[in-house]
Design a protein around this motif. Structure first.
Motif: not given
Length: 115
Positions: A25-28, A34-35, A60-67, A76-83
Motif C-alpha cells: 500500500x502507498x498513501x501520498x 508518501x507513507x 514493513x512500513x516506511x516513509x518516502x521523501x521525494x523532494x 523503512x522498518x521491516x520484521x522478518x520471520x521464518x520457520x
C-alpha cells in the motif's frame, strides 16, 4: 489517492513448490511525502516428500521523501520471520527486525523531447 497491489504467486517444479501472497500500500500525504506499507507470507517445500512445509513472513512500513522528481530517500522498518523445516543445519524458527534507509537517484532522458 492511495494505491496498492495484491499478488498471489505459485511455483511447482524441480526446485520444490511455493505458494506466496504479498500486498503493498502507498498513501501520498502530499507531493513530497508518501507513507508505504506491505506484507508477505509464503509456504514452501524444497525437498520432495518433505513432511512439513517451511514458512516465511514479513511486514514493513516506511516513509518516502521525494523532494525532486529524480531522487528520493526511503526509511523503512521491516520484521522478518521464518520457520524452516528443511535440512537440520537450517531448521528452526527465527525472526529479526531491521531498519533500512535507502537513497535513490534516477538518470533518465526523454526521447524526442525539445527544450
Amino acid at each position: 489517492v492511495a494505491s496498492g497491489s495484491l499478488m498471489l504467486q505459485t511455483k511447482n517444479g524441480a526446485s520444490g513448490t511455493t505458494t506466496a501472497l504479498s500486498g503493498d500500500l502507498m498513501y501520498p500525504l502530499n507531493e513530497v511525502w508518501t507513507i508505504r506499507a506491505g506484507s508477505h507470507y509464503s509456504i514452501f517445500e524444497l525437498i520432495e516428500a518433505q513432511e512439513e512445509a517451511s514458512t516465511e513472513k514479513s511486514a514493513w512500513a516506511g516513509v518516502r521523501w521525494q523532494w525532486m522528481p529524480q531522487s528520493s530517500v526511503d526509511v523503512e522498518a521491516q520484521y522478518l520471520s521464518q520457520d524452516l523445516k528443511t535440512m537440520p543445519s537450517f531448521a528452526g524458527d527465527e525472526s529479526d527486525f531491521r531498519l533500512i534507509a535507502r537513497f535513490s537517484w534516477w538518470f533518465f532522458n526523454r526521447i524526442g523531447a525539445t527544450n
